[in-house]
Enzyme design. Structure first.
Site, PDB file in Angstrom:
ATOM      1  N   HIS A  75       9.447  -3.492   3.376  1.00 13.18           N
ATOM      2  CA  HIS A  75       8.989  -3.681   1.996  1.00 13.18           C
ATOM      3  C   HIS A  75      10.181  -3.919   1.064  1.00 13.18           C
ATOM      4  O   HIS A  75      10.119  -4.759   0.166  1.00 13.18           O
ATOM      5  CB  HIS A  75       8.264  -2.436   1.490  1.00 13.18           C
ATOM      6  CG  HIS A  75       6.998  -2.107   2.218  1.00 13.18           C
ATOM      7  ND1 HIS A  75       6.880  -1.017   3.040  1.00 13.18           N
ATOM      8  CD2 HIS A  75       5.787  -2.721   2.223  1.00 13.18           C
ATOM      9  CE1 HIS A  75       5.659  -0.957   3.524  1.00 13.18           C
ATOM     10  NE2 HIS A  75       4.969  -1.973   3.055  1.00 13.18           N
ATOM     11  N   LYS A  85       5.113  -9.979   9.329  1.00 14.08           N
ATOM     12  CA  LYS A  85       4.593  -9.157  10.428  1.00 14.08           C
ATOM     13  C   LYS A  85       3.067  -9.259  10.496  1.00 14.08           C
ATOM     14  O   LYS A  85       2.491  -9.336  11.573  1.00 14.08           O
ATOM     15  CB  LYS A  85       5.004  -7.698  10.283  1.00 14.08           C
ATOM     16  CG  LYS A  85       4.639  -6.922  11.551  1.00 14.08           C
ATOM     17  CD  LYS A  85       4.815  -5.445  11.403  1.00 14.08           C
ATOM     18  CE  LYS A  85       3.884  -4.889  10.393  1.00 14.08           C
ATOM     19  NZ  LYS A  85       2.764  -4.101  10.902  1.00 14.08           N
ATOM     20  N   ASP A  86       2.423  -9.279   9.331  1.00 12.65           N
ATOM     21  CA  ASP A  86       0.968  -9.459   9.288  1.00 12.65           C
ATOM     22  C   ASP A  86       0.698 -10.960   9.181  1.00 12.65           C
ATOM     23  O   ASP A  86       0.300 -11.464   8.124  1.00 12.65           O
ATOM     24  CB  ASP A  86       0.385  -8.701   8.094  1.00 12.65           C
ATOM     25  CG  ASP A  86       0.614  -7.213   8.211  1.00 12.65           C
ATOM     26  OD1 ASP A  86      -0.203  -6.536   8.838  1.00 12.65           O
ATOM     27  OD2 ASP A  86       1.652  -6.742   7.708  1.00 12.65           O
ATOM     28  N   MET A  99       0.847  -1.194   0.000  1.00 15.00           N
ATOM     29  CA  MET A  99       0.000   0.000   0.000  1.00 15.00           C
ATOM     30  C   MET A  99       0.887   1.250   0.000  1.00 15.00           C
ATOM     31  O   MET A  99       0.440   2.343   0.371  1.00 15.00           O
ATOM     32  CB  MET A  99      -0.942  -0.006   1.205  1.00 15.00           C
ATOM     33  CG  MET A  99      -1.897  -1.215   1.162  1.00 15.00           C
ATOM     34  SD  MET A  99      -3.391  -0.984   2.114  1.00 15.00           S
ATOM     35  CE  MET A  99      -2.742  -0.753   3.741  1.00 15.00           C
TER      36      MET A  99
END
Ligand code: PAF
Length: 280
Positions: free
Chosen positions: A29, A151-152, A22
């Site tokens: 990232h 992490k998610d 996002m």
């Protein structure tokens, strides 16, 4: 590095390694991008702040949008991606956001998105939006692999389950797990960390310390109690601090031993919500 926006341009990268994001890119990232590049096929990084995965009271409108900095960061990678896919909302949701929000409500979700009562409890509708947008991005880019951060963790399991049960749609798409990247003091990198005040940034270390405290006790119940105590001692508003088995993310048996489970934490600091997890 091409910047592409249309479905036609995305389709030209069929077989790529996709890194869905996002935006508001940080080292976490960029490490997913490096992992993707190591596969040796074209890498496509998508940047799309998906309106359907934010609840009514959540931070969609203030989610950081930093496209110029994101592009500069991607260009400076050892192997920049072949393309950055920045679709307008009508490329992703041709019937528009309102229709997409309605359609998200009837998407069939993997058990990992509804059974655990973790993110699904505190962000109702979130995983419907994630499944919806990720499925659309897979349809648009037809990747051979896609990389998601650990992490998610619940999101990762939701996507792994989605892909495992949708081979008719996504083919032999491989889901790669990217390790969590941390600041020097251990705080997991997150696009939302920038919203923390200096005082809250310090309190947020309670998350790291809670996950560490769980590592020195022997039962799931003791680990949960240890995490909750540390989080509260840092003045954090605890949404959950749980030990779960690693596949379905449901509660483990009371006899579960360390090394076989996952510790998962979600807290709020004023208006900022942070999550983290670790092997337990
Ligand atoms: O993890 C994220 O940044 C988002 O949930 C994702 C997977 C890019 C979908 O919008």
């Amino acid at each position: 590095m091409r910047i592409i926006e249309s479905a036609e341009d995305a389709l030209a990268f069929t077989g790529c390694t996709l890194v869905p994001t996002m935006g508001a890119l940080h080292q976490g990232h960029l490490s997913l991008c490096n992992q993707a590049a190591a596969r040796g096929v074209d890498v496509v990084v998508s940047i799309f702040v998906n309106p359907t995965q934010f609840g009514p009271g959540e931070d969609f409108s203030r989610y950081p949008r930093t496209l110029d900095a994101d592009l500069a960061a991607l260009r400076s990678l050892p192997t920049p991606p072949a393309a950055v896919f920045t679709p307008p909302v009508e490329t992703v949701f041709p019937r528009g956001t309102e229709a997409a929000l309605r359609e998200a409500g009837s998407i069939e979700l993997p058990a990992c998105a509804t059974a655990p009562q973790l993110e699904d409890r505190f962000r109702p509708g979130h995983f419907a939006g994630v499944v919806q947008v990720v499925s659309r991005l897979f349809d648009l880019c037809r990747p051979s692999a896609a990389v998601f951060g650990t992490k998610d963790f619940q999101q990762l399991r939701v996507i792994e389950q989605l892909v495992a049960s949708s081979q008719h749609r996504f083919g032999a798409l491989e889901i790669l797990r990217g390790p969590t990247v941390r600041e020097d003091d251990g705080l997991a990198m997150s696009s939302r960390n920038r919203f923390l005040s200096a005082v809250d940034r310090e309190r947020a270390l309670g998350i790291v310390r809670a996950l560490q405290a769980a590592q020195v006790v022997l039962t799931p119940a003791a680990a949960e109690a240890a995490m909750a105590a540390v989080l509260r001692a840092h003045g954090l508003d605890v949404q959950y601090a749980e030990i779960r088995e690693r596949t379905g993310l449901v509660p483990p048996s009371t006899a579960a031993v360390r090394g076989t489970c996952q510790a998962l934490v979600a807290v709020r600091l004023d208006s900022v919500r942070l999550i983290d997890n670790d092997v337990w």
